[in-house]
Each structure stands twice: as structure tokens, then as C-alpha cells.
Design a protein around this motif. Sequence first.
Motif, PDB file in Angstrom:
ATOM      1  N   TYR A 126       0.849  -1.193   0.000  1.00 42.76           N
ATOM      2  CA  TYR A 126       0.000   0.000   0.000  1.00 42.76           C
ATOM      3  C   TYR A 126       0.880   1.236   0.000  1.00 42.76           C
ATOM      4  N   MET A 132      -8.152  -1.113   0.779  1.00 41.83           N
ATOM      5  CA  MET A 132      -8.746  -2.388   0.341  1.00 41.83           C
ATOM      6  C   MET A 132     -10.217  -2.309   0.723  1.00 41.83           C
ATOM      7  N   HIS A 135     -14.371  -6.863   1.658  1.00 39.16           N
ATOM      8  CA  HIS A 135     -14.460  -8.089   0.860  1.00 39.16           C
ATOM      9  C   HIS A 135     -14.456  -9.293   1.794  1.00 39.16           C
ATOM     10  N   ASP A 137     -12.754 -13.279   1.967  1.00 42.31           N
ATOM     11  CA  ASP A 137     -11.737 -14.140   1.351  1.00 42.31           C
ATOM     12  C   ASP A 137     -12.393 -15.492   1.143  1.00 42.31           C
ATOM     13  N   ILE A 147      -6.701 -17.800   8.057  1.00 43.73           N
ATOM     14  CA  ILE A 147      -5.809 -16.935   7.282  1.00 43.73           C
ATOM     15  C   ILE A 147      -4.945 -16.195   8.283  1.00 43.73           C
ATOM     16  N   SER A 149      -2.410 -12.971   8.703  1.00 41.10           N
ATOM     17  CA  SER A 149      -2.127 -11.693   8.050  1.00 41.10           C
ATOM     18  C   SER A 149      -1.087 -10.919   8.853  1.00 41.10           C
ATOM     19  N   PHE A 158      -7.774  -1.515  10.113  1.00 38.63           N
ATOM     20  CA  PHE A 158      -8.471  -2.680   9.563  1.00 38.63           C
ATOM     21  C   PHE A 158      -9.945  -2.530   9.930  1.00 38.63           C
ATOM     22  N   PHE A 182      -7.350 -15.091  11.400  1.00 37.63           N
ATOM     23  CA  PHE A 182      -8.768 -15.122  11.122  1.00 37.63           C
ATOM     24  C   PHE A 182      -9.187 -16.559  10.948  1.00 37.63           C
ATOM     25  N   HIS A 191     -14.169  -7.701   5.498  1.00 38.61           N
ATOM     26  CA  HIS A 191     -13.090  -6.913   6.093  1.00 38.61           C
ATOM     27  C   HIS A 191     -12.440  -6.065   5.012  1.00 38.61           C
ATOM     28  N   VAL A 193      -9.388  -2.422   4.482  1.00 36.03           N
ATOM     29  CA  VAL A 193      -8.353  -1.551   5.041  1.00 36.03           C
ATOM     30  C   VAL A 193      -8.651  -0.122   4.596  1.00 36.03           C
ATOM     31  N   ARG A 208       2.931   0.576   3.357  1.00 36.74           N
ATOM     32  CA  ARG A 208       2.526  -0.530   4.224  1.00 36.74           C
ATOM     33  C   ARG A 208       2.611  -1.806   3.395  1.00 36.74           C
ATOM     34  N   ASN A 210       1.454  -5.877   3.535  1.00 36.40           N
ATOM     35  CA  ASN A 210       0.680  -6.903   4.245  1.00 36.40           C
ATOM     36  C   ASN A 210       0.908  -8.243   3.569  1.00 36.40           C
ATOM     37  N   THR A 212      -0.650 -12.089   3.472  1.00 34.91           N
ATOM     38  CA  THR A 212      -1.694 -12.998   3.954  1.00 34.91           C
ATOM     39  C   THR A 212      -1.370 -14.407   3.494  1.00 34.91           C
TER      40      THR A 212
HETATM   41  C1  MD6 Z   1      -4.563  -6.106   4.503  1.00 37.11           C
HETATM   42  N1  MD6 Z   1      -5.909  -8.005   4.520  1.00 37.11           N
HETATM   43  O1  MD6 Z   1      -4.459  -6.142   5.728  1.00 37.11           O
HETATM   44  C2  MD6 Z   1      -5.610  -6.872   3.794  1.00 37.11           C
HETATM   45  N2  MD6 Z   1      -7.837 -10.944   4.505  1.00 37.11           N
HETATM   46  O2  MD6 Z   1      -3.830  -5.423   3.809  1.00 37.11           O
HETATM   47  C3  MD6 Z   1      -6.879  -8.835   4.170  1.00 37.11           C
HETATM   48  O3  MD6 Z   1      -7.583  -8.671   3.212  1.00 37.11           O
HETATM   49  C4  MD6 Z   1      -7.089  -9.997   5.011  1.00 37.11           C
HETATM   50  O4  MD6 Z   1      -5.779  -9.148   6.802  1.00 37.11           O
HETATM   51  C5  MD6 Z   1      -8.100 -12.030   5.227  1.00 37.11           C
HETATM   52  C6  MD6 Z   1      -7.602 -12.203   6.476  1.00 37.11           C
HETATM   53  C7  MD6 Z   1      -6.812 -11.240   7.016  1.00 37.11           C
HETATM   54  C8  MD6 Z   1      -6.541 -10.105   6.286  1.00 37.11           C
END
Ligand code: MD6
Length: 217
Positions: A126, A132, A135, A137, A147, A149, A158, A182, A191, A193, A208, A210, A212
Amino acid sequence: MSGRQRELAFAASAAREEFAPGAWLLRGFVGAREADVLAAITVVIGQAPLRAMTTPGGKRMSVTTTSCGACGWVSDRRGYRYESDDPATGRPWPAIPAALAALARAAAAAVGHPAFAPNACLVNRYAVGAKMTLHQDRDETDFAQPIVSVSLGLPATFQFGGAERKEPTVRVPLQHGDVVVFGGPSRLCFHGVLPVKDGVHSELGPYRVNLTFRRAR
Ligand code: MD6
Ligand code: FE
């Protein structure tokens, strides 16, 4: 203390918060792994360059993305999916570096997922202003798998909601070194951002990053 002992102590510490059922924030979990994690990301990005994907609706995403692991996450006009080759290079995605796999497994194990074995790691970068949108997943096959992250670089907020887009969201501040896991009842929650605020991080500059980790199939 050994790294393993430190992680067990962390498992009992106040640095962990279950912000929704099955959704854990592990503050500072990257800890002493930081240098190895940052070096591994540099290697991955060198082999599979960051690029802006297009959504199925035809919009260019504000984040730039790459992957490592047997399965890499891809989005284009045909949809979202996992593919074993990087469409930008025509080669398989790079393997998940050992330092990254170990971090993801340790975080999952700390909150009750000892068998987590990721085969996909999505890297999102980012720039200031990138975001984000909300959405789910849901491109993976087994929603019993969590998941993991990992947040690095500039802080972000978040947004975490419910099983339907219209449900209210809570805001969870994410800092460099934080890990979110998660799973269970939160696995399919919406979820996103919020736009990343202006700043410069000592290690990652005006970005930033991230990671996942998923078990895609
Ligand atoms: C982010 N994260 O933190 C985007 N998806 O940049 C996600 O979309 C995400 O953090 C599923 C589980 C954890 C996450
Ligand atoms: Fe997501």
C-alpha cells in the motif's frame, strides 16, 4: 528464553486480543523475526514483481500485489483465483521463504491452529492513500483453515464486519509487526483496510506491506 518459549509466553500475554470470535490480533508478534521477514520479502519481490491487478469489474486496484507459494492469488477480468504460475513472468511463483512460513505457522499455532500449512502467501503493498474495500476471502477451498495476516511498515486501520456486507464494522489499528489470525466463525467475515495515511516508516519508507498466508487448496 528460546524463540519457542517466547512464543508460548506470548500466547498467554496481554498482547493478544480476540476482536471477534475466532479473529485474533497478536500485537508485535513478528518481534525478533523482523529482519529475516523483511529480507525474505525483498527476495520474493525480486523474483515476482509487484503489480496492480485489475478487478473482475475492470477497476485497477490501488494496492500492488505479488505472491509466493505453490498457489498465487490472481485477479483480472476473468475473476479472482489462484494460479500456479505468475502471469507476469510465466514462471512458477517463488516458494514461500522458510522465515515467512515459520512465522505464519507460529502465529496460527498460538491461537489454536497447530496444523496450519500455508501454500499461498499474498503480498500487498500500500502506498499512501491505497486501500482495500470490504471483501470476503472466499477463493480458498477449505474454510476450516485460518488466514494469517502480517502487517509491516506504515500503520493502517483494519475494518472488520460480519457475514454480510451491510453489517456494522469495528476498526482495528494495525502497526508494524502485528499479526492477525482469522479463523473459525470469522473466516468469512467482510473486512477491509482504510486508506493508508501519509507517513514514512523507518524500514519500509512510505509504504505498508501486508502478507496474507492461506491454505488455498
Ligand atoms: C490487509 N488483509 O491487511 C488486507 N484478509 O492489507 C486482508 O484482506 C485480510 O488481513 C483475510 C484475512 C486477514 C486479512
Ligand atoms: Fe482479505
